[in-house]
Scaffold this active site. Structure first.
Site: not given
Ligand SMILES: *Cc1c(COP(=O)(O)O)cnc(C)c1O
Length: 412
Positions: A224, A258-261, A297, A301, A339-340
Site C-alpha cells: 500500500g 508486500e509492496p506492489g505499486r 486505471r 479509478y 466502444c465505451e
Molecule cells: C493489493 C495488495 C497489496 C499490494 O498493494 P500495493 O498498493 O500495490 O502496494 C499487498 N497486500 C495485499 C493483501 C493486497 O491486497
C-alpha cells in the site's frame, strides 16, 4: 531511452519496464528495514510478468499471491517457496491444497470458515498448515474507497475479536500452526499515520496472543505504500520503517511487507501511438492505439497518469512544458478505440498539435497496468519489454489473433 526505436522494434501499444529502477526501489525498502529481519513479498497482482518476478526473485524477494495462478507464477519464476504467501478472501479447496503441497511460507486466512476448510485439507494431506490471519484493524487508510480495505465495512480480513478466537482454535488444532499476523489497510497510501496506527493495534494483538502462548513469527504489514502519479505526498521510507519497527519494540518477529505499486508503478511506461485527432464544438480528442483494455486505471479509478509526447527530433521524452511551440498547445482528452465512453487514458491534458504516428508516453504504468488488461473488443494484449543496463528485451510477445480464439475455435 529512444522510444521511437522501441516503437519500431516492438510495435505499439507497448509496456516498457525499467528493471534498474525496480532494483533500486527493492533495495531502498530492504535497507529501510535493515535493523530487523525482514522479507519483502512483492504483490504479484501489481505486475505478474514472469521476467519481472524472476528479476525480483533473484534479488531475494518473496511474493504475495492472491490466487494459485500467482503462486505458480512465483514458483516458475524461481521464487523460494518459503518466501511465498497466499492471501485472498476466496481461495478454493484445490488452491489451498496445492499451496500446502508446495510448502509455501504461510496461508493468510480471511475468515473462520476458510480456516476450517484449510484444517480439513491439511488433515487429508497429513501436512500441517502454517497460517497467518488477516486482521481488519478498522483504520481508515484515507485513500480511494475502491482501494481502501482496512475498515469493518470492507470484505477483507476478520475483526480483532474474531481473529483472537481463530488463533486459539488454530493453536489447539493438530493441523494448523499459527505463524504470522497480517493487515493491509489499503493501496496508494500517502499518509503514514493510518499504517502506524494499524501496526500498533496489530502489534498489541500479537502481545496478547503471546500471553496465550501463541507465538507469531512473522508480522506482515501488507503493501500500500503510495507512489507519485501526479503531485501526491510520498511517505518517507525511513519514517515508514521506523514507525513499524517502533510498534514492534520488544517483539521478536520478522517484518514482512508486500509492496506492489511501490516497486513497479514508476518503473513502467505505456507507449501508444496517435491514430487521429478529432475536434468537435466542445472538445479535442487525441485518439490513440492504446485503450482501457490495456490500461484500465483511468476508467476504473479515475486515476491520473502523466502523459508526455515523444519528440520528433531524437525520440527522447520532451518535458511537458517545453513541448514544441507553446502556441499550439491545447487541452485534449486522450482516448482509445474501444466502444465505451469510459475509454480514456487522460482527460484535459495539455498537448501540442499531433498527427498520425506521433508517440505518447503514459507514465507510472508499471503496476496494475498489464496485469489488469483484457481482451475486450477482441483487442490483442500488447507486448512487454524490459530495460536493463541500457539494453531492451522482449518479455511478453504481443498476442496473436490465433491465440485469442484458440479456446473457441474447435466449437464452431
Ligand atoms: C493489493 C495488495 C497489496 C499490494 O498493494 P500495493 O498498493 O500495490 O502496494 C499487498 N497486500 C495485499 C493483501 C493486497 O491486497
Amino acid at each position: 531511452m529512444d522510444y521511437k526505436i522501441l516503437a519500431t522494434k516492438y510495435g505499439t501499444p507497448l509496456y516498457i519496464y525499467d528493471f534498474d529502477y525496480i532494483k533500486s526501489r527493492y533495495l531502498a525498502l530492504k535497507n529501510a528495514f535493515s535493523a530487523r529481519k525482514s522479507l519483502v513479498c512483492f504483490a504479484v497482482k501489481a505486475n505478474s510478468n514472469l521476467s519481472v518476478l524472476k528479476f525480483l526473485a533473484n534479488l531475494g524477494s518473496g511474493f504475495d499471491c492472491v490466487s494459485i495462478g500467482e503462486v505458480r507464477r512465483a514458483l516458475l519464476a524461481g521464487a523460494n517457496a518459503y518466501k511465498i504467501i497466499f492471501s485472498g478472501v476466496g481461495k478454493k479447496d484445490e488452491e489451498l491444497k496445492e499451496a500446502l503441497q508446495n510448502n509455501i511460507l504461510m496461508i493468510n486466512l480471511e475468515s473462520p470458515a476458510e480456516m476450517l476448510r484449510l484444517e480439513n485439507i491439511a488433515k487429508e494431506l497429513k501436512k500441517q498448515a502454517r497460517i497467518s490471519i488477516r486482521v481488519n484493524p478498522n483504520v481508515d487508510a484515507k485513500t480511494h474507497p475502491y482501494i481502501s480495505t482496512g475498515l469493518n465495512e470492507n470484505k477483507f480480513g476478520v475483526e480483532i475479536s474474531e481473529a483472537k478466537k481463530m488463533y486459539l482454535y488454530a493453536k489447539k488444532s493438530e493441523w494448523l500452526q499459527p505463524y504470522g499476523i497480517h493487515f493491509h489497510i489499503g493501496s496508494q497510501l500517502t499518509e503514514l499515520a493510518p499504517i502506524i496506527e494499524a501496526a500498533n493495534i496489530v502489534s498489541n494483538i500479537m502481545s496478547e496472543l503471546k500471553a496465550l502462548e501463541i507465538d507469531i513469527k512473522f508480522f506482515d504489514v501488507g503493501g500500500g505504500i503510495g507512489v507519485i502519479y501526479e503531485n501526491e505526498n510520498e511517505i518517507s521510507l525511513y519514517d515508514y520503517a521506523q514507525g513499524i519497527l517502533g510498534a514492534l519494540k520488544g517483539q521478536d518477529v520478522t517484518v514482512i511487507c508486500e509492496p506492489g505499486r511501490f516497486l513497479t508503478a514508476n518503473a513502467g511506461v505505456f507507449l501508444t501511438k496517435v491514430l487521429y485527432q478529432k475536434l468537435n464544438s466542445k472538445k479535442r480528442f487525441v485518439i490513440v492505439d492504446g485503450a482501457m483494455n490495456d490500461l484500465i486505471r483511468p476508467s476504473l479509478y479515475n486515476a491520473h497518469h502523466g502523459i508526455s509526447v515523444v519528440s520528433k527530433q531524437n525520440g527522447e521524452i520532451s518535458n511537458e512544458n517545453s513541448v514544441q511551440n507553446l502556441n499550439e498547445i491545447s487541452k485534449a482528452d486522450v482516448v482509445g478505440p474501444i466502444c465505451e465512453s469510459s475509454d480514456f487514458l487522460a482527460k484535459n491534458v495539455d498537448l501540442p498539435e499531433l498527427k498520425n504516428g506521433d508517440l505518447l508516453l503514459v507514465k507510472s504504468a508499471g503496476a496494475y497496468g498489464f496485469s489488469m488488461s483484457s481482451n475486450y473488443n477482441s483487442r490483442l494484449r500488447c507486448a512487454e519489454v524490459a530495460l536493463e543496463n541500457g539494453t531492451d528485451r522482449l518479455i511478453r510477445r504481443r498476442e496473436s489473433f490465433e491465440y485469442l480464439i484458440a479456446l473457441e475455435r474447435e466449437f464452431i
